[in-house]
Motif scaffolding. Structure first.
Motif, short mmCIF file in Angstrom:
data_model
loop_
_atom_site.label_atom_id
_atom_site.label_comp_id
_atom_site.label_asym_id
_atom_site.label_seq_id
_atom_site.Cartn_x
_atom_site.Cartn_y
_atom_site.Cartn_z
N LYS A 85 0.83 -1.21 0.00
CA LYS A 85 0.00 0.00 0.00
C LYS A 85 0.86 1.25 0.00
O LYS A 85 0.58 2.21 -0.73
N GLU A 86 1.93 1.24 0.79
CA GLU A 86 2.81 2.40 0.88
C GLU A 86 3.55 2.63 -0.45
O GLU A 86 3.69 3.76 -0.89
N ILE A 87 4.01 1.56 -1.06
CA ILE A 87 4.72 1.70 -2.34
C ILE A 87 3.78 2.20 -3.42
O ILE A 87 4.14 3.05 -4.24
N LEU A 88 2.55 1.68 -3.45
CA LEU A 88 1.60 2.09 -4.49
C LEU A 88 1.22 3.56 -4.36
O LEU A 88 0.86 4.19 -5.35
N LYS A 89 1.30 4.12 -3.15
CA LYS A 89 1.02 5.55 -2.97
C LYS A 89 2.05 6.42 -3.68
O LYS A 89 1.74 7.52 -4.12
N LYS A 116 -3.08 -10.73 -1.27
CA LYS A 116 -2.60 -9.58 -0.49
C LYS A 116 -2.32 -8.38 -1.40
O LYS A 116 -2.58 -7.23 -1.03
N MET A 117 -1.81 -8.65 -2.60
CA MET A 117 -1.55 -7.55 -3.54
C MET A 117 -2.86 -6.91 -3.98
O MET A 117 -2.96 -5.69 -4.09
N ARG A 118 -3.87 -7.72 -4.23
CA ARG A 118 -5.18 -7.20 -4.64
C ARG A 118 -5.79 -6.35 -3.53
O ARG A 118 -6.35 -5.28 -3.77
N LYS A 119 -5.67 -6.81 -2.27
CA LYS A 119 -6.17 -6.03 -1.14
C LYS A 119 -5.42 -4.71 -0.98
O LYS A 119 -5.98 -3.72 -0.54
N ALA A 120 -4.14 -4.71 -1.35
CA ALA A 120 -3.32 -3.51 -1.25
C ALA A 120 -3.64 -2.50 -2.35
O ALA A 120 -3.23 -1.35 -2.27
N GLY A 121 -4.37 -2.94 -3.38
CA GLY A 121 -4.76 -2.02 -4.45
C GLY A 121 -4.11 -2.26 -5.78
O GLY A 121 -4.17 -1.42 -6.67
N VAL A 122 -3.48 -3.40 -5.96
CA VAL A 122 -2.84 -3.73 -7.23
C VAL A 122 -3.92 -4.12 -8.24
O VAL A 122 -4.69 -5.05 -8.00
N ASN A 123 -3.98 -3.40 -9.36
CA ASN A 123 -4.95 -3.71 -10.40
C ASN A 123 -4.31 -4.38 -11.61
O ASN A 123 -4.95 -5.14 -12.32
N GLU A 124 -3.05 -4.05 -11.85
CA GLU A 124 -2.32 -4.60 -12.99
C GLU A 124 -1.25 -5.55 -12.46
O GLU A 124 -0.33 -5.13 -11.78
N LEU A 125 -1.38 -6.84 -12.80
CA LEU A 125 -0.44 -7.84 -12.32
C LEU A 125 0.09 -8.65 -13.49
O LEU A 125 -0.68 -9.14 -14.32
N GLY A 126 1.40 -8.76 -13.57
CA GLY A 126 2.05 -9.55 -14.61
C GLY A 126 2.86 -10.66 -13.98
O GLY A 126 3.47 -10.48 -12.93
#
Length: 135
Positions: A85-89, A116-126
């Motif tokens: 979450k902090e990195i995505l900000k 956990k990534m989805r909960k943190a707000g990750v929408n694009e995953l490769g």
């Protein structure tokens, strides 16, 4: 500039030294560029399909002993979601996260990390894999 008594100014420019320096720098960059790729060694699964490259975005790596790394920084599994979450900000919206996982990792652990990534707000995953040619 030097003046010639009969002809005036000398107008030719000797660029040999400039070319020598430029070619030397070019050779140094060509040799060192492949060594500048940071990363953690993992045994990636192989595929013959074309997959995205992790050149831009955030790289999450899972080593064989279920150790998590985000951008080459070791992260505790319990703190992973809040760290993401902090990195995505700090990144622009829509930043892609690339998941590199050792092929010996339990599938359930990989799914847990993706959750956990989805909960943190990750929408694009490769997903990153090694590409092999032929069979």
């Amino acid at each position: 500039m030097k003046q010639n008594q009969d002809k005036g100014l000398i107008q030719d420019l000797n660029i040999t030294n400039l070319v020598d320096v430029a070619l030397t720098i070019l050779v140094v960059f060509i040799i060192t560029a492949p060594m500048m790729t940071p990363g953690i060694d993992v045994d990636l699964p192989s595929t013959d399909a074309s997959l995205p490259h992790d050149e831009e975005g955030i790289t999450v790596t899972i080593k064989g002993n279920e150790t998590l790394f985000v951008e080459n920084e070791k992260i505790d599994s319990e703190k992973f979601e809040s760290f993401m979450k902090e990195i995505l900000k700090t990144k622009p919206p829509g930043t892609t996260v690339y998941l590199r996982a050792d092929k010996s990792i339990d599938y359930g652990f990989v799914v847990e990390v993706i959750g956990k990534m989805r909960k943190a707000g990750v929408n694009e995953l490769g997903l990153v894999a090694e590409i092999y040619k032929g069979r």
